[in-house]
Design an enzyme around this catalytic site. Structure first.
Site, PDB file in Angstrom:
ATOM      1  CG  ASN A 126      -6.682  64.447  10.843  1.00 51.85           C
ATOM      2  OD1 ASN A 126      -7.710  65.065  10.580  1.00 51.85           O
ATOM      3  ND2 ASN A 126      -6.260  64.247  12.069  1.00 51.85           N
TER       4      ASN A 126
ATOM      5  CB  VAL B 222      -3.262  59.608   5.030  1.00 56.74           C
ATOM      6  CG1 VAL B 222      -4.704  59.790   5.478  1.00 56.74           C
ATOM      7  CG2 VAL B 222      -3.069  60.168   3.635  1.00 56.74           C
ATOM      8  CB  CYS B 223      -3.045  60.660  10.756  1.00 55.94           C
ATOM      9  SG  CYS B 223      -3.382  59.940  12.361  1.00 55.94           S
ATOM     10  CG  LEU B 224      -8.320  56.827   7.821  1.00 53.10           C
ATOM     11  CD1 LEU B 224      -9.305  57.822   8.413  1.00 53.10           C
ATOM     12  CD2 LEU B 224      -8.621  56.635   6.346  1.00 53.10           C
TER      13      LEU B 224
ATOM     14  CG  ASP C  78      -4.326  60.645  16.137  1.00 51.51           C
ATOM     15  OD1 ASP C  78      -3.172  60.883  16.551  1.00 51.51           O
ATOM     16  OD2 ASP C  78      -4.664  59.584  15.591  1.00 51.51           O
TER      17      ASP C  78
END
EC number: 2.3.2.34
Lengths: 187, 101
Positions: free
Chosen positions: A107, A114-116, A147
């Site tokens: 992620n 950052v994928c959050l 994701d």
């Protein structure tokens, strides 16, 4: 009858005229809404034992570094840092967060993006900086393959969990994984 | 003893008619204070109540709701944010200062 409304108007008028001839009035730095809110969030930050903050410019609370040292999970023993940049439209916009180290993580991409969800589409102004750092901590405990930003790492996690764990260890130790070399982040 | 009142000052306080320790979820400032862009609390910086039961400073929620990313949703519960027709009334709480003797 007390004339509070007219008193208030007069006070406002005085202030306006004071602003008008700026030189005469003592210069006061205007504290922005983002600063006020950030100040509040920072004072209520619960960092625990695995996180710490650093302010490179102590006069600028809108830009700081968060250190995360996971004490459990696959990233245990590593030390990662994230830059936080709070925009003037905070809290209507999320803070901009980026990982400074190259990391092997489904992620977080190799540039540190950052994928959050709460840093993107699910941000809402009632969330605070605590929610963000809890989210980051969670990414280290539960990397999520559904994701991904780093597709290769996600593939490894999905298809071969043990291999992924090994790769995390190698990357944190300063080795190479899938042709990418990483810097040592172990403490 | 005879008391003769020469002069008296009326004093009044007001606060919004909602639970006392509530803060605006957006700016985290107490409702009896202003949103961060205003100087004076009261009618100049009023509150807006959603049908979902969540209150915000009007300026704070309007700033949020006009953004595309808000999708018209309440930032607390993500239900569609519709404000109630009836704004919160100010509750007047009047007390009198002791007369000067």
């Amino acid at each position: 009858m007390l004339k509070i409304w007219s008193m208030k108007k007069e006070q406002q008028k005085d202030e306006n005229s004071a602003e008008g001839n700026g030189a005469a009035a003592p210069k006061k730095k205007k504290v922005t809404a983002a600063q006020l809110r950030a100040q509040k969030d920072l004072s209520e930050l619960s960092l625990g034992t695995t996180m710490s903050t650093e302010f490179p410019d102590p006069d600028n609370i809108l830009s700081f570094v968060l250190y995360v040292e996971p004490d459990e999970g696959m990233y245990k023993g590593g030390r990662f840092s994230f830059t936080f940049n709070i925009t003037p439209s905070f809290p209507h916009e999320p803070p901009k967060v980026q990982c400074r180290e190259k990391i092997y993580h489904p992620n977080i991409d190799l540039e540190g993006k950052v994928c959050l969800n709460i840093l993107r589409e699910d941000w809402k102004p009632v969330l605070d900086l605590n929610a963000v750092i809890v989210g980051l901590q969670f990414l280290f405990l539960e990397p999520n393959a559904s994701d991904p930003l780093n597709k290769e790492a996600a593939e490894d996690l999905r298809n071969n969990r043990e291999g992924f764990k090994r790769n995390v260890k190698i990357a944190m130790g300063g080795g190479s994984v899938r042709g990418e070399s990483y810097k040592r982040v172990l403490i | 003893m005879k008391v003769k009142i020469k002069r008296w000052n009326g004093v009044a306080t007001w606060r919004w008619d909602i639970p006392e320790d509530d803060v605006c979820g957006i700016c985290q400032v107490h409702f009896d204070g202003t949103c961060p862009t205003c100087k004076y609390p009261g009618d100049d910086c009023s509150l807006l109540s959603g049908k979902c039961g969540h209150n915000f400073h009007m300026h704070c929620i309007l700033e949020w709701i006009k953004q595309d990313s808000a999708k018209g949703q309440c930032p607390m519960c993500r239900q569609r944010f519709e404000w109630t027709e009836q704004p919160n009334d100010m509750s007047m709480d009047t007390t009198h200062a002791p007369p000067e003797i």
